[in-house]
Design a protein around this motif. Structure first.
Motif, PDB file in Angstrom:
ATOM      1  N   VAL A  65       0.831  -1.206   0.000  1.00 18.66           N
ATOM      2  CA  VAL A  65       0.000   0.000   0.000  1.00 18.66           C
ATOM      3  C   VAL A  65       0.866   1.256   0.000  1.00 18.66           C
ATOM      4  O   VAL A  65       0.638   2.197  -0.770  1.00 18.66           O
ATOM      5  CB  VAL A  65      -0.945   0.009   1.220  1.00 18.66           C
ATOM      6  CG1 VAL A  65      -1.694   1.338   1.305  1.00 18.66           C
ATOM      7  CG2 VAL A  65      -1.929  -1.146   1.138  1.00 18.66           C
ATOM      8  N   ILE A  66       1.872   1.281   0.855  1.00 24.12           N
ATOM      9  CA  ILE A  66       2.737   2.455   0.964  1.00 24.12           C
ATOM     10  C   ILE A  66       3.527   2.662  -0.325  1.00 24.12           C
ATOM     11  O   ILE A  66       3.694   3.793  -0.791  1.00 24.12           O
ATOM     12  CB  ILE A  66       3.676   2.315   2.174  1.00 24.12           C
ATOM     13  CG1 ILE A  66       2.855   2.304   3.469  1.00 24.12           C
ATOM     14  CG2 ILE A  66       4.684   3.463   2.222  1.00 24.12           C
ATOM     15  CD1 ILE A  66       3.647   1.913   4.701  1.00 24.12           C
TER      16      ILE A  66
ATOM     17  N   ASP B 145       2.601   1.995  -3.258  1.00 27.97           N
ATOM     18  CA  ASP B 145       1.689   2.512  -4.281  1.00 27.97           C
ATOM     19  C   ASP B 145       1.299   3.965  -4.048  1.00 27.97           C
ATOM     20  O   ASP B 145       0.835   4.635  -4.981  1.00 27.97           O
ATOM     21  CB  ASP B 145       0.408   1.668  -4.323  1.00 27.97           C
ATOM     22  CG  ASP B 145       0.636   0.294  -4.936  1.00 27.97           C
ATOM     23  OD1 ASP B 145       1.650   0.124  -5.639  1.00 27.97           O
ATOM     24  OD2 ASP B 145      -0.189  -0.608  -4.699  1.00 27.97           O
ATOM     25  N   ASN B 146       1.478   4.465  -2.818  1.00 30.24           N
ATOM     26  CA  ASN B 146       0.927   5.778  -2.480  1.00 30.24           C
ATOM     27  C   ASN B 146       1.933   6.839  -2.026  1.00 30.24           C
ATOM     28  O   ASN B 146       1.628   8.027  -2.092  1.00 30.24           O
ATOM     29  CB  ASN B 146      -0.122   5.616  -1.367  1.00 30.24           C
ATOM     30  CG  ASN B 146      -1.382   4.924  -1.846  1.00 30.24           C
ATOM     31  OD1 ASN B 146      -2.300   5.552  -2.357  1.00 30.24           O
ATOM     32  ND2 ASN B 146      -1.435   3.606  -1.676  1.00 30.24           N
ATOM     33  N   LEU B 147       3.113   6.430  -1.576  1.00 35.05           N
ATOM     34  CA  LEU B 147       4.008   7.392  -0.930  1.00 35.05           C
ATOM     35  C   LEU B 147       4.673   8.346  -1.912  1.00 35.05           C
ATOM     36  O   LEU B 147       4.754   9.548  -1.671  1.00 35.05           O
ATOM     37  CB  LEU B 147       5.073   6.645  -0.119  1.00 35.05           C
ATOM     38  CG  LEU B 147       5.904   7.510   0.829  1.00 35.05           C
ATOM     39  CD1 LEU B 147       5.009   8.209   1.840  1.00 35.05           C
ATOM     40  CD2 LEU B 147       6.943   6.663   1.546  1.00 35.05           C
TER      41      LEU B 147
ATOM     42  N   TRP C 106       9.299   9.643   0.146  1.00 33.19           N
ATOM     43  CA  TRP C 106       9.831   8.460   0.835  1.00 33.19           C
ATOM     44  C   TRP C 106      10.990   8.791   1.772  1.00 33.19           C
ATOM     45  O   TRP C 106      11.156   8.153   2.813  1.00 33.19           O
ATOM     46  CB  TRP C 106      10.254   7.407  -0.190  1.00 33.19           C
ATOM     47  CG  TRP C 106      11.404   7.792  -1.062  1.00 33.19           C
ATOM     48  CD1 TRP C 106      11.350   8.472  -2.241  1.00 33.19           C
ATOM     49  CD2 TRP C 106      12.789   7.515  -0.819  1.00 33.19           C
ATOM     50  NE1 TRP C 106      12.611   8.646  -2.759  1.00 33.19           N
ATOM     51  CE2 TRP C 106      13.510   8.065  -1.907  1.00 33.19           C
ATOM     52  CE3 TRP C 106      13.486   6.865   0.192  1.00 33.19           C
ATOM     53  CZ2 TRP C 106      14.900   7.980  -1.998  1.00 33.19           C
ATOM     54  CZ3 TRP C 106      14.864   6.778   0.108  1.00 33.19           C
ATOM     55  CH2 TRP C 106      15.564   7.331  -0.976  1.00 33.19           C
TER      56      TRP C 106
ATOM     57  N   ASP D 103       8.240   3.278  -6.600  1.00 35.47           N
ATOM     58  CA  ASP D 103       7.614   2.191  -5.854  1.00 35.47           C
ATOM     59  C   ASP D 103       8.655   1.185  -5.366  1.00 35.47           C
ATOM     60  O   ASP D 103       8.607   0.731  -4.213  1.00 35.47           O
ATOM     61  CB  ASP D 103       6.539   1.501  -6.693  1.00 35.47           C
ATOM     62  CG  ASP D 103       7.061   0.975  -8.022  1.00 35.47           C
ATOM     63  OD1 ASP D 103       8.106   1.472  -8.491  1.00 35.47           O
ATOM     64  OD2 ASP D 103       6.421   0.074  -8.599  1.00 35.47           O
TER      65      ASP D 103
ATOM     66  N   LEU E 270       4.095   7.203   9.666  1.00 33.62           N
ATOM     67  CA  LEU E 270       3.350   7.844   8.582  1.00 33.62           C
ATOM     68  C   LEU E 270       2.551   9.035   9.101  1.00 33.62           C
ATOM     69  O   LEU E 270       2.532  10.108   8.484  1.00 33.62           O
ATOM     70  CB  LEU E 270       2.409   6.832   7.924  1.00 33.62           C
ATOM     71  CG  LEU E 270       3.051   5.780   7.019  1.00 33.62           C
ATOM     72  CD1 LEU E 270       2.058   4.661   6.713  1.00 33.62           C
ATOM     73  CD2 LEU E 270       3.558   6.402   5.721  1.00 33.62           C
TER      74      LEU E 270
ATOM     75  N   PHE F  46       1.299  11.869   6.632  1.00 34.49           N
ATOM     76  CA  PHE F  46       0.837  11.086   5.483  1.00 34.49           C
ATOM     77  C   PHE F  46      -0.390  10.287   5.924  1.00 34.49           C
ATOM     78  O   PHE F  46      -0.401   9.054   5.907  1.00 34.49           O
ATOM     79  CB  PHE F  46       1.942  10.151   4.990  1.00 34.49           C
ATOM     80  CG  PHE F  46       3.214  10.850   4.597  1.00 34.49           C
ATOM     81  CD1 PHE F  46       3.191  12.123   4.044  1.00 34.49           C
ATOM     82  CD2 PHE F  46       4.443  10.227   4.779  1.00 34.49           C
ATOM     83  CE1 PHE F  46       4.367  12.776   3.678  1.00 34.49           C
ATOM     84  CE2 PHE F  46       5.623  10.855   4.411  1.00 34.49           C
ATOM     85  CZ  PHE F  46       5.585  12.141   3.862  1.00 34.49           C
TER      86      PHE F  46
ATOM     87  N   THR G  16      -2.276   7.790   3.403  1.00 32.79           N
ATOM     88  CA  THR G  16      -1.530   6.540   3.226  1.00 32.79           C
ATOM     89  C   THR G  16      -1.611   5.688   4.484  1.00 32.79           C
ATOM     90  O   THR G  16      -1.741   4.461   4.413  1.00 32.79           O
ATOM     91  CB  THR G  16      -0.058   6.837   2.891  1.00 32.79           C
ATOM     92  OG1 THR G  16       0.002   7.611   1.690  1.00 32.79           O
ATOM     93  CG2 THR G  16       0.723   5.552   2.686  1.00 32.79           C
TER      94      THR G  16
ATOM     95  N   LYS H 247      -5.007   3.975   4.549  1.00 31.43           N
ATOM     96  CA  LYS H 247      -5.070   2.856   3.603  1.00 31.43           C
ATOM     97  C   LYS H 247      -4.282   1.657   4.119  1.00 31.43           C
ATOM     98  O   LYS H 247      -4.707   0.515   3.987  1.00 31.43           O
ATOM     99  CB  LYS H 247      -4.516   3.286   2.241  1.00 31.43           C
ATOM    100  CG  LYS H 247      -5.388   4.291   1.506  1.00 31.43           C
ATOM    101  CD  LYS H 247      -4.760   4.667   0.166  1.00 31.43           C
ATOM    102  CE  LYS H 247      -5.634   5.644  -0.597  1.00 31.43           C
ATOM    103  NZ  LYS H 247      -5.029   6.026  -1.894  1.00 31.43           N
ATOM    104  N   SER H 248      -3.131   1.934   4.718  1.00 31.99           N
ATOM    105  CA  SER H 248      -2.293   0.852   5.236  1.00 31.99           C
ATOM    106  C   SER H 248      -2.929   0.201   6.450  1.00 31.99           C
ATOM    107  O   SER H 248      -2.783  -1.003   6.681  1.00 31.99           O
ATOM    108  CB  SER H 248      -0.911   1.398   5.625  1.00 31.99           C
ATOM    109  OG  SER H 248      -0.282   2.005   4.521  1.00 31.99           O
TER     110      SER H 248
END
Length: 212
Positions: free
Chosen positions: A108-109, A111-113, A117, A143, A170, A175, A178, A181-182
């Motif tokens: 998930v991270i 795909d979204n961060l 990073w 990614d 996060l 964030f 994210t 979602k995680s």
């Protein structure tokens, strides 16, 4: 490098035909350049350059697997996968359930961060030297860079790596989307979703938009 890793690469090199080596060199032409490509005469020579350019390492064998797949040496692909599994099994890790949560969160991270990073990496305690090393491995693939970042963190934490610590980092970086979602995706793993809901700093909204 780990001597066992060097020995493994030597075994792979010895099982490549001249044609297969040439095909691998061609596939890597943008990475190694024409001049170096002409000087490479063995598989180990190719692997050495890829290692120096941070495209190959004990914790990053994705490119090697891809190259071997492209030349249809599936037997060697299986050997690479086995070696990776062996390497991971020697590292002190969390229990299976916690690992499953971390694996899902990692996807998930990644795909979204995106470009943020490094901020997360510093919050997780990685040094700037380590972050720079990670950035050079996949300079154009964010990614994969994030996956490398989280792999390093999990390796450093060992059995103490926890999904809660990752989510907290996060949120500390703001964030929150994210983090949400995680947090909520791994609900199939026991009561993680309930625990996350109870400890989340931001309210969760249902599909109807109502705060719950």
């Amino acid at each position: 490098l780990d001597p066992s890793f060097n020995a493994f690469l030597l075994k792979i090199s010895n099982q490549l035909s001249e044609e297969q080596l040439n095909n691998m060199k061609f596939l890597c032409r943008d990475t190694i350049g024409k001049r170096d490509m002409e000087q490479i005469k063995t598989g180990i020579g190719l692997f050495q350059i890829l290692t120096e350019r941070r495209k190959l390492g004990t914790d990053d064998m994705g490119l090697l697997r891809e190259l071997l797949t492209q030349i249809q040496r599936y037997d060697l692909v299986d050997k690479v996968k086995y070696f990776e599994t062996f390497q991971m099994s020697t590292v002190n890790q969390p229990d299976t359930k916690e690992n499953a949560k971390l694996d899902i969160a990692t996807d998930v991270i990644a795909d979204n961060l995106g470009r943020n990073w490094r901020k997360l990496g510093r919050k997780l305690g990685l040094t700037d030297v380590k972050l720079e090393s990670i950035s050079k491995r996949h300079p154009t693939e964010l990614d994969r860079t994030v996956i490398e970042l989280l792999r390093e963190w999990r390796k450093n934490r060992g059995a103490e790596a926890r999904i809660e610590d990752l989510i907290k980092a996060l949120r500390d970086c703001e964030f929150n989307l994210t983090a949400d979602k995680s947090y909520f995706r791994p609900q199939s793993h026991g009561d993680l979703g309930k625990r996350c809901l109870a400890t989340s700093k931001t309210p969760w909204r249902s599909m109807s938009g109502r705060t719950v």
